[in-house]
Design a protein around this motif. Structure first.
Motif, PDB file in Angstrom:
ATOM      1  N   VAL A  70      18.411  10.278   3.457  1.00 11.99           N
ATOM      2  CA  VAL A  70      19.690   9.797   3.388  1.00 11.99           C
ATOM      3  C   VAL A  70      20.343  11.019   2.486  1.00 11.99           C
ATOM      4  CG1 VAL A  70      21.166   8.121   1.783  1.00 11.99           C
ATOM      5  CG2 VAL A  70      19.575   7.359   3.405  1.00 11.99           C
ATOM      6  N   VAL A  71      19.675  11.498   1.435  1.00 11.12           N
ATOM      7  CA  VAL A  71      20.075  12.363   0.409  1.00 11.12           C
ATOM      8  C   VAL A  71      20.597  13.755   1.247  1.00 11.12           C
ATOM      9  CG1 VAL A  71      19.692  13.858  -1.828  1.00 11.12           C
ATOM     10  CG2 VAL A  71      19.294  11.302  -1.623  1.00 11.12           C
ATOM     11  N   VAL A  72      19.792  14.111   2.005  1.00  6.63           N
ATOM     12  CA  VAL A  72      19.692  15.521   2.662  1.00  6.63           C
ATOM     13  C   VAL A  72      20.513  15.329   3.999  1.00  6.63           C
ATOM     14  CG1 VAL A  72      18.499  17.219   3.923  1.00  6.63           C
ATOM     15  CG2 VAL A  72      17.622  16.182   1.929  1.00  6.63           C
ATOM     16  N   ALA A  73      20.472  14.316   4.716  1.00  4.34           N
ATOM     17  CA  ALA A  73      21.106  14.211   5.895  1.00  4.34           C
ATOM     18  C   ALA A  73      22.304  13.558   6.052  1.00  4.34           C
ATOM     19  CB  ALA A  73      20.224  13.911   7.017  1.00  4.34           C
ATOM     20  N   GLU A  74      22.532  12.626   5.031  1.00  4.56           N
ATOM     21  CA  GLU A  74      23.549  11.911   5.172  1.00  4.56           C
ATOM     22  C   GLU A  74      24.362  11.739   3.937  1.00  4.56           C
ATOM     23  OE1 GLU A  74      22.450   7.864   6.298  1.00  4.56           O
ATOM     24  OE2 GLU A  74      20.902   8.851   7.684  1.00  4.56           O
ATOM     25  N   PRO A  75      24.548  12.947   3.034  1.00  5.86           N
ATOM     26  CA  PRO A  75      25.174  12.854   1.623  1.00  5.86           C
ATOM     27  C   PRO A  75      26.521  12.422   1.744  1.00  5.86           C
ATOM     28  CG  PRO A  75      25.105  15.309   2.360  1.00  5.86           C
ATOM     29  CD  PRO A  75      24.100  14.365   3.451  1.00  5.86           C
ATOM     30  N   GLY A  76      27.389  12.735   2.783  1.00  4.47           N
ATOM     31  CA  GLY A  76      28.602  11.966   2.842  1.00  4.47           C
ATOM     32  C   GLY A  76      28.733  10.651   2.816  1.00  4.47           C
ATOM     33  N   ALA A  77      27.884  10.117   3.733  1.00  9.05           N
ATOM     34  CA  ALA A  77      27.821   8.636   3.791  1.00  9.05           C
ATOM     35  C   ALA A  77      27.321   7.977   2.309  1.00  9.05           C
ATOM     36  CB  ALA A  77      27.049   8.297   4.995  1.00  9.05           C
ATOM     37  N   LEU A  78      26.549   8.639   1.955  1.00 12.03           N
ATOM     38  CA  LEU A  78      25.954   7.859   0.568  1.00 12.03           C
ATOM     39  C   LEU A  78      27.038   8.138  -0.344  1.00 12.03           C
ATOM     40  CD1 LEU A  78      23.444   7.053  -0.864  1.00 12.03           C
ATOM     41  CD2 LEU A  78      22.768   9.457  -1.449  1.00 12.03           C
ATOM     42  N   LEU A  79      27.870   9.376  -0.462  1.00 19.38           N
ATOM     43  CA  LEU A  79      28.720   9.436  -1.456  1.00 19.38           C
ATOM     44  C   LEU A  79      29.800   8.511  -1.144  1.00 19.38           C
ATOM     45  CD1 LEU A  79      30.164  10.912  -3.774  1.00 19.38           C
ATOM     46  CD2 LEU A  79      31.012  12.641  -1.942  1.00 19.38           C
ATOM     47  N   ALA A  80      30.170   8.101   0.027  1.00 19.13           N
ATOM     48  CA  ALA A  80      31.240   6.967   0.153  1.00 19.13           C
ATOM     49  C   ALA A  80      30.859   5.745  -0.267  1.00 19.13           C
ATOM     50  CB  ALA A  80      31.477   7.000   1.632  1.00 19.13           C
ATOM     51  N   GLU A  81      29.215   5.391   0.054  1.00 20.41           N
ATOM     52  CA  GLU A  81      28.703   4.129  -0.547  1.00 20.41           C
ATOM     53  C   GLU A  81      29.033   3.968  -1.943  1.00 20.41           C
ATOM     54  OE1 GLU A  81      24.890   3.337   0.825  1.00 20.41           O
ATOM     55  OE2 GLU A  81      25.556   3.618   2.948  1.00 20.41           O
ATOM     56  N   TYR A  82      28.631   5.077  -2.738  1.00 23.02           N
ATOM     57  CA  TYR A  82      28.864   4.800  -4.217  1.00 23.02           C
ATOM     58  C   TYR A  82      30.130   5.063  -4.616  1.00 23.02           C
ATOM     59  CZ  TYR A  82      23.944   5.355  -5.166  1.00 23.02           C
ATOM     60  OH  TYR A  82      22.773   5.012  -5.235  1.00 23.02           O
ATOM     61  N   GLU A  83      31.382   5.579  -4.157  1.00 19.84           N
ATOM     62  CA  GLU A  83      32.677   5.553  -4.191  1.00 19.84           C
ATOM     63  C   GLU A  83      33.122   3.706  -4.150  1.00 19.84           C
ATOM     64  OE1 GLU A  83      35.356   7.398  -4.927  1.00 19.84           O
ATOM     65  OE2 GLU A  83      34.987   9.336  -4.720  1.00 19.84           O
ATOM     66  N   LEU A  84      32.511   3.282  -3.088  1.00 19.48           N
ATOM     67  CA  LEU A  84      32.892   1.813  -2.789  1.00 19.48           C
ATOM     68  C   LEU A  84      32.263   0.930  -3.792  1.00 19.48           C
ATOM     69  CD1 LEU A  84      32.752   2.076   0.962  1.00 19.48           C
ATOM     70  CD2 LEU A  84      34.809   1.843  -0.539  1.00 19.48           C
ATOM     71  N   GLY A 103       0.742  -1.099  -0.060  1.00 20.92           N
ATOM     72  CA  GLY A 103      -0.106  -0.021  -0.006  1.00 20.92           C
ATOM     73  C   GLY A 103       0.755   1.399  -0.077  1.00 20.92           C
ATOM     74  N   ALA A 104       0.036   2.444   0.231  1.00 24.34           N
ATOM     75  CA  ALA A 104       0.691   3.552   0.121  1.00 24.34           C
ATOM     76  C   ALA A 104       1.932   3.721   1.122  1.00 24.34           C
ATOM     77  CB  ALA A 104      -0.298   4.785  -0.001  1.00 24.34           C
ATOM     78  N   ASP A 105       1.542   3.537   2.309  1.00 21.75           N
ATOM     79  CA  ASP A 105       2.390   3.770   3.535  1.00 21.75           C
ATOM     80  C   ASP A 105       3.615   3.172   3.398  1.00 21.75           C
ATOM     81  OD1 ASP A 105       0.143   4.906   4.741  1.00 21.75           O
ATOM     82  OD2 ASP A 105      -0.205   3.308   6.247  1.00 21.75           O
ATOM     83  N   GLY A 106       3.754   2.024   2.664  1.00 24.59           N
ATOM     84  CA  GLY A 106       5.086   1.508   2.211  1.00 24.59           C
ATOM     85  C   GLY A 106       5.961   2.203   1.325  1.00 24.59           C
ATOM     86  N   LEU A 107       5.352   2.766   0.396  1.00 23.57           N
ATOM     87  CA  LEU A 107       6.079   3.605  -0.518  1.00 23.57           C
ATOM     88  C   LEU A 107       6.399   4.946   0.037  1.00 23.57           C
ATOM     89  CD1 LEU A 107       3.661   3.358  -3.739  1.00 23.57           C
ATOM     90  CD2 LEU A 107       5.703   2.242  -3.129  1.00 23.57           C
ATOM     91  N   ARG A 108       5.592   5.595   0.924  1.00 21.55           N
ATOM     92  CA  ARG A 108       5.891   6.783   1.917  1.00 21.55           C
ATOM     93  C   ARG A 108       7.168   6.634   2.533  1.00 21.55           C
ATOM     94  NH1 ARG A 108       5.567  12.190   0.400  1.00 21.55           N
ATOM     95  NH2 ARG A 108       6.151  13.186   2.287  1.00 21.55           N
ATOM     96  N   ALA A 109       7.278   5.383   3.385  1.00 25.90           N
ATOM     97  CA  ALA A 109       8.228   5.183   4.210  1.00 25.90           C
ATOM     98  C   ALA A 109       9.516   4.965   3.328  1.00 25.90           C
ATOM     99  CB  ALA A 109       8.194   3.849   4.854  1.00 25.90           C
ATOM    100  N   LEU A 110       9.684   4.489   2.116  1.00 29.69           N
ATOM    101  CA  LEU A 110      10.696   4.206   1.543  1.00 29.69           C
ATOM    102  C   LEU A 110      11.178   5.556   0.862  1.00 29.69           C
ATOM    103  CD1 LEU A 110      13.083   3.024  -0.044  1.00 29.69           C
ATOM    104  CD2 LEU A 110      11.586   2.011  -1.802  1.00 29.69           C
ATOM    105  N   ALA A 111      10.307   6.304   0.367  1.00 24.34           N
ATOM    106  CA  ALA A 111      10.509   7.648  -0.044  1.00 24.34           C
ATOM    107  C   ALA A 111      11.244   8.615   1.056  1.00 24.34           C
ATOM    108  CB  ALA A 111       9.145   8.442  -0.736  1.00 24.34           C
ATOM    109  N   GLU A 112      10.554   8.534   2.082  1.00 28.66           N
ATOM    110  CA  GLU A 112      11.162   9.449   3.304  1.00 28.66           C
ATOM    111  C   GLU A 112      12.331   8.810   3.514  1.00 28.66           C
ATOM    112  OE1 GLU A 112       8.014   9.026   6.293  1.00 28.66           O
ATOM    113  OE2 GLU A 112       7.035  10.643   5.375  1.00 28.66           O
ATOM    114  N   ARG A 113      12.761   7.877   3.660  1.00 23.78           N
ATOM    115  CA  ARG A 113      14.039   7.090   4.032  1.00 23.78           C
ATOM    116  C   ARG A 113      15.073   7.662   2.902  1.00 23.78           C
ATOM    117  NH1 ARG A 113      18.203   6.824   7.044  1.00 23.78           N
ATOM    118  NH2 ARG A 113      19.922   5.281   6.052  1.00 23.78           N
ATOM    119  N   MET A 114      14.607   7.486   1.532  1.00 21.35           N
ATOM    120  CA  MET A 114      15.722   8.236   0.487  1.00 21.35           C
ATOM    121  C   MET A 114      15.929   9.465   0.638  1.00 21.35           C
ATOM    122  SD  MET A 114      13.711   5.916  -2.482  1.00 21.35           S
ATOM    123  CE  MET A 114      15.061   6.619  -3.942  1.00 21.35           C
ATOM    124  N   ALA A 115      14.972  10.325   0.842  1.00 19.91           N
ATOM    125  CA  ALA A 115      15.043  11.650   0.967  1.00 19.91           C
ATOM    126  C   ALA A 115      16.257  12.081   2.392  1.00 19.91           C
ATOM    127  CB  ALA A 115      13.818  12.433   1.329  1.00 19.91           C
TER     128      ALA A 115
END
Length: 200
Positions: free
Chosen positions: A102-116, A88-100
């Motif tokens: 990560v990008v906003v609050a943890e960009p350094g960690a995300l960048l490191a992950e893509y380097e690896l 349902g919609a709640d699951g999609l929203r939860a994933l969308a919020e997690r993605m947002a």
């Protein structure tokens, strides 16, 4: 009498290894994979210069440990999201919020992950951890569809959107992510009488 001492040393050693892995991820986020050395990682972890070499035989071992830790942590978070999703919609929203988040609050960690991540593309021995992450995203998709193509598309979309989120001055919002997730996973209702519906 010696067992508690041994156990204490083992626990201390494991803590130091984890601190070195976290330091490695910070170095990768700041300087890229090329910036990783035993010395820079030990300095980042505020440990003696020989510490990283003591716990990890080579830079490859250190990078493997960092990639595995990073991907396994993300895969576990994705599995938890999948476990709570019911199609349902709640699951999609939860994933969308997690993605947002990560990008906003943890960009350094995300960048490191893509380097690896890119390092794993060159080094087959590093790929099992990235495969566990992709499998976890696929498990989430299966809560919404059994279409193998849609599942494959979602895995690519999640990775692509997170990576592109690092390239924008204004990172995508949860609403932005949700709109794309909905388009990929939620089949549009067919309008009775439409040419497309009749053809199907």
């Amino acid at each position: 009498m010696s067992e508690p001492i041994t156990d204490g040393r083992r626990a201390k050693g494991e803590r130091r290894k984890q601190e070195l892995i976290e330091a490695t991820l910070r170095v990768v986020a700041r300087e890229g994979v090329a910036g990783v050395s035993h010395r820079t990682v030990a300095r980042e972890a505020d440990m003696p210069a020989t510490a990283a070499a003591y716990y990890f035989q080579g830079i490859d071992d250190l990078l493997t440990a960092a990639l595995t830790r990073s991907m396994d942590d993300d895969a576990e978070r994705m599995r938890l999201l999948a476990a709570d999703a019911d199609g349902g919609a709640d699951g999609l929203r939860a994933l969308a919020e997690r993605m947002a988040e990560v990008v906003v609050a943890e960009p350094g960690a995300l960048l490191a992950e893509y380097e690896l991540y890119l390092l794993a593309a060159r080094e087959p021995r590093l790929r099992p951890a990235t495969h566990r992450w992709m499998d976890a995203v696929a498990d989430f998709a299966r809560r919404y569809t059994d279409d193998a193509v849609r599942i494959q598309i979602l895995v690519g979309v999640v990775d692509g959107m997170l990576l592109q989120g690092l390239l924008h001055d204004r990172p995508p919002s949860a609403d932005d992510f949700e709109a794309v997730l909905r388009t990929v996973l939620v089949e549009p209702a067919r309008t009775p009488g439409s040419a497309k519906a009749d053809a199907l």
